[in-house]
Design a protein around this motif. Structure first.
Motif, PDB file in Angstrom:
ATOM      1  N   TYR A  53      -3.571   6.126   4.044  1.00  0.00           N
ATOM      2  CA  TYR A  53      -5.008   6.376   4.055  1.00  0.00           C
ATOM      3  C   TYR A  53      -5.376   7.729   3.444  1.00  0.00           C
ATOM      4  O   TYR A  53      -6.553   8.094   3.412  1.00  0.00           O
ATOM      5  CB  TYR A  53      -5.553   6.301   5.492  1.00  0.00           C
ATOM      6  CG  TYR A  53      -4.660   6.957   6.522  1.00  0.00           C
ATOM      7  CD1 TYR A  53      -4.574   8.342   6.623  1.00  0.00           C
ATOM      8  CD2 TYR A  53      -3.886   6.184   7.377  1.00  0.00           C
ATOM      9  CE1 TYR A  53      -3.750   8.937   7.559  1.00  0.00           C
ATOM     10  CE2 TYR A  53      -3.062   6.770   8.314  1.00  0.00           C
ATOM     11  CZ  TYR A  53      -2.992   8.144   8.409  1.00  0.00           C
ATOM     12  OH  TYR A  53      -2.173   8.732   9.325  1.00  0.00           O
ATOM     13  N   VAL A  86      -9.131   7.556   3.811  1.00  0.00           N
ATOM     14  CA  VAL A  86      -9.638   6.284   3.317  1.00  0.00           C
ATOM     15  C   VAL A  86      -9.135   5.188   4.251  1.00  0.00           C
ATOM     16  O   VAL A  86      -7.932   5.022   4.416  1.00  0.00           O
ATOM     17  CB  VAL A  86      -9.160   6.015   1.877  1.00  0.00           C
ATOM     18  CG1 VAL A  86      -9.658   4.659   1.378  1.00  0.00           C
ATOM     19  CG2 VAL A  86      -9.620   7.130   0.951  1.00  0.00           C
ATOM     20  N   ASP A  87      -9.994   4.468   4.880  1.00  0.00           N
ATOM     21  CA  ASP A  87      -9.711   3.426   5.884  1.00  0.00           C
ATOM     22  C   ASP A  87      -8.824   3.925   7.024  1.00  0.00           C
ATOM     23  O   ASP A  87      -8.091   3.167   7.652  1.00  0.00           O
ATOM     24  CB  ASP A  87      -9.187   2.129   5.263  1.00  0.00           C
ATOM     25  CG  ASP A  87      -7.760   2.160   4.703  1.00  0.00           C
ATOM     26  OD1 ASP A  87      -7.008   3.116   4.944  1.00  0.00           O
ATOM     27  OD2 ASP A  87      -7.386   1.192   4.013  1.00  0.00           O
ATOM     28  N   TYR A  88      -8.898   5.225   7.341  1.00  0.00           N
ATOM     29  CA  TYR A  88      -8.069   5.793   8.412  1.00  0.00           C
ATOM     30  C   TYR A  88      -8.348   5.137   9.759  1.00  0.00           C
ATOM     31  O   TYR A  88      -7.431   4.768  10.481  1.00  0.00           O
ATOM     32  CB  TYR A  88      -8.278   7.304   8.517  1.00  0.00           C
ATOM     33  CG  TYR A  88      -7.646   7.891   9.762  1.00  0.00           C
ATOM     34  CD1 TYR A  88      -6.263   7.857   9.934  1.00  0.00           C
ATOM     35  CD2 TYR A  88      -8.423   8.437  10.785  1.00  0.00           C
ATOM     36  CE1 TYR A  88      -5.676   8.364  11.093  1.00  0.00           C
ATOM     37  CE2 TYR A  88      -7.842   8.948  11.923  1.00  0.00           C
ATOM     38  CZ  TYR A  88      -6.480   8.910  12.080  1.00  0.00           C
ATOM     39  OH  TYR A  88      -5.893   9.396  13.217  1.00  0.00           O
ATOM     40  N   ARG A  96       0.785  -1.221   0.000  1.00  0.00           N
ATOM     41  CA  ARG A  96       0.000   0.000   0.000  1.00  0.00           C
ATOM     42  C   ARG A  96       0.826   1.285   0.000  1.00  0.00           C
ATOM     43  O   ARG A  96       0.283   2.369  -0.205  1.00  0.00           O
ATOM     44  CB  ARG A  96      -1.006   0.004   1.148  1.00  0.00           C
ATOM     45  CG  ARG A  96      -0.416  -0.107   2.525  1.00  0.00           C
ATOM     46  CD  ARG A  96      -1.518  -0.310   3.572  1.00  0.00           C
ATOM     47  NE  ARG A  96      -2.254   0.899   3.841  1.00  0.00           N
ATOM     48  CZ  ARG A  96      -3.570   0.954   3.992  1.00  0.00           C
ATOM     49  NH1 ARG A  96      -4.302  -0.124   3.852  1.00  0.00           N
ATOM     50  NH2 ARG A  96      -4.172   2.093   4.272  1.00  0.00           N
ATOM     51  N   PRO A 116      -6.314   9.970   0.458  1.00  0.00           N
ATOM     52  CA  PRO A 116      -6.788   9.703  -0.904  1.00  0.00           C
ATOM     53  C   PRO A 116      -5.885  10.349  -1.949  1.00  0.00           C
ATOM     54  O   PRO A 116      -5.477  11.490  -1.812  1.00  0.00           O
ATOM     55  CB  PRO A 116      -8.195  10.301  -0.917  1.00  0.00           C
ATOM     56  CG  PRO A 116      -8.216  11.287   0.199  1.00  0.00           C
ATOM     57  CD  PRO A 116      -7.290  10.746   1.248  1.00  0.00           C
ATOM     58  N   ASN A 153     -12.373  12.457  -2.524  1.00  0.00           N
ATOM     59  CA  ASN A 153     -11.980  13.159  -1.301  1.00  0.00           C
ATOM     60  C   ASN A 153     -10.676  13.934  -1.445  1.00  0.00           C
ATOM     61  O   ASN A 153     -10.324  14.709  -0.546  1.00  0.00           O
ATOM     62  CB  ASN A 153     -11.816  12.161  -0.140  1.00  0.00           C
ATOM     63  CG  ASN A 153     -13.137  11.707   0.430  1.00  0.00           C
ATOM     64  OD1 ASN A 153     -14.193  12.060  -0.082  1.00  0.00           O
ATOM     65  ND2 ASN A 153     -13.082  10.911   1.485  1.00  0.00           N
ATOM     66  N   HIS A 154      -9.948  13.730  -2.544  1.00  0.00           N
ATOM     67  CA  HIS A 154      -8.600  14.295  -2.628  1.00  0.00           C
ATOM     68  C   HIS A 154      -8.614  15.830  -2.639  1.00  0.00           C
ATOM     69  O   HIS A 154      -7.971  16.460  -1.780  1.00  0.00           O
ATOM     70  CB  HIS A 154      -7.894  13.767  -3.874  1.00  0.00           C
ATOM     71  CG  HIS A 154      -6.509  14.314  -4.050  1.00  0.00           C
ATOM     72  ND1 HIS A 154      -5.453  13.930  -3.261  1.00  0.00           N
ATOM     73  CD2 HIS A 154      -6.012  15.244  -4.920  1.00  0.00           C
ATOM     74  CE1 HIS A 154      -4.362  14.579  -3.630  1.00  0.00           C
ATOM     75  NE2 HIS A 154      -4.683  15.390  -4.629  1.00  0.00           N
ATOM     76  N   HIS A 207      -9.414  10.526  -6.532  1.00  0.00           N
ATOM     77  CA  HIS A 207     -10.398  10.116  -5.540  1.00  0.00           C
ATOM     78  C   HIS A 207     -11.280  11.326  -5.202  1.00  0.00           C
ATOM     79  O   HIS A 207     -10.783  12.449  -5.113  1.00  0.00           O
ATOM     80  CB  HIS A 207      -9.689   9.600  -4.287  1.00  0.00           C
ATOM     81  CG  HIS A 207     -10.587   8.934  -3.304  1.00  0.00           C
ATOM     82  ND1 HIS A 207     -11.416   9.645  -2.460  1.00  0.00           N
ATOM     83  CD2 HIS A 207     -10.800   7.617  -3.021  1.00  0.00           C
ATOM     84  CE1 HIS A 207     -12.085   8.799  -1.689  1.00  0.00           C
ATOM     85  NE2 HIS A 207     -11.739   7.566  -2.016  1.00  0.00           N
ATOM     86  N   TYR A 227     -11.776  12.860   5.660  1.00  0.00           N
ATOM     87  CA  TYR A 227     -11.366  12.619   4.283  1.00  0.00           C
ATOM     88  C   TYR A 227     -10.539  11.352   4.082  1.00  0.00           C
ATOM     89  O   TYR A 227     -10.376  10.903   2.954  1.00  0.00           O
ATOM     90  CB  TYR A 227     -10.561  13.820   3.756  1.00  0.00           C
ATOM     91  CG  TYR A 227     -11.327  15.106   3.776  1.00  0.00           C
ATOM     92  CD1 TYR A 227     -12.357  15.330   2.873  1.00  0.00           C
ATOM     93  CD2 TYR A 227     -11.042  16.095   4.712  1.00  0.00           C
ATOM     94  CE1 TYR A 227     -13.083  16.515   2.885  1.00  0.00           C
ATOM     95  CE2 TYR A 227     -11.754  17.282   4.736  1.00  0.00           C
ATOM     96  CZ  TYR A 227     -12.771  17.492   3.829  1.00  0.00           C
ATOM     97  OH  TYR A 227     -13.488  18.659   3.853  1.00  0.00           O
TER      98      TYR A 227
END
Length: 255
Positions: A211, A162-164, A9, A213, A219-220, A217, A160
């Motif tokens: 996490y 992602v999977d935070y 990741r 984005p 949210n970016h 994305h 904002y």
């Protein structure tokens, strides 16, 4: 864990990781030396990433074997540390390092520890550790409260990221780490640490996080606007203080 692709990741975040991730305080090494670790001990840096934790121990005089499964991170570490004769790197995982039995004196696992399978890695560390050796697990724990910037940054990640939440919940508390070491636990210490970041560096620090984005994305762009607003509202003379507590736990894993 497989669902979070722990070995993959960060592949597209390596440059930000190299430039903007914090190092660790030298006091951490001094504390370990106080437990009996000697500068001539061979260190295995498991989940070594781009070499930040390896550099800390190289600077203290140790020989370091870095174990890292992510090719992009391993290559970044080689560009930085490859000219150091006391450094070498292996393609291996925390659960299967590829190191011989009893071959290292100090096993360290830094910021990557929360991605490991803790039962499997406990056995692997015990296997590669010399009879007199120790294991040290440490990471920089970002402070979540205490200043308007720290509190605003935490809100930004919740809104904002992602999977935070899933990633944040993987970090162990003191009691969990003591249980993980078991009867071989030698203790823990905490050291204040931090970075002074201008807006460019703050953005790079955020984008080094798995996490955050990426462009494209939804949210970016909103995240970038929120970060700019947070920085402008909380900066002091062009920087913000990104504060950590560096927590270290030490012991053996074979008792």
């Amino acid at each position: 864990m497989n669902d979070l692709r722990s070995t993959e990741r960060f592949s597209d975040r390596v440059e930000d990781y190299v430039r903007y991730r914090p190092d660790y305080p030298r006091a951490l090494v001094d504390w370990l030396h106080g437990l009996g670790v000697r500068p001539d001990w061979l260190v295995a840096d498991v989940g070594a990433g781009t070499g930040i934790s390896s550099k800390l121990f190289l600077d203290a005089g140790h020989r370091v074997t870095a174990v890292e499964p992510n090719a992009a991170m391993r290559a970044a570490a080689a560009r930085w540390l490859g000219g150091e004769g006391r450094y070498r790197a292996l393609d291996g995982t925390a659960e299967a390092t590829g190191l011989p039995d009893g071959s290292v004196d100090l096993v360290i696992a830094a910021q990557a520890f929360h991605w490991f399978d803790r039962d499997k890695v406990r056995n692997e560390f015990a296997r590669i550790l010399s009879p007199h050796g120790l294991v040290a697990v440490f990471w920089n724990s970002r402070r979540l409260t205490g200043t308007p910037f720290l509190e605003g940054y935490e809100r930004l990640l919740h809104e904002y990221g992602v999977d935070y939440v899933g990633v944040a919940e993987r970090y162990a508390d003191d009691e969990s780490m003591a249980r993980w070491f078991g009867r071989g636990y030698r203790g823990m210490a905490s050291f204040p640490h931090g970075q002074k970041l201008d807006h460019e560096a703050l953005l790079g620090r955020l984008m080094s996080s798995s996490y955050a984005p990426k462009p494209g994305h939804p949210n970016h762009e909103p995240m970038l606007h929120a970060l700019r607003a947070l920085f402008d509202a909380t900066q002091d003379d062009g920087t913000v203080s990104f504060d950590y507590d560096t927590r270290v736990f030490a012991g053996r894993t074979d008792t």
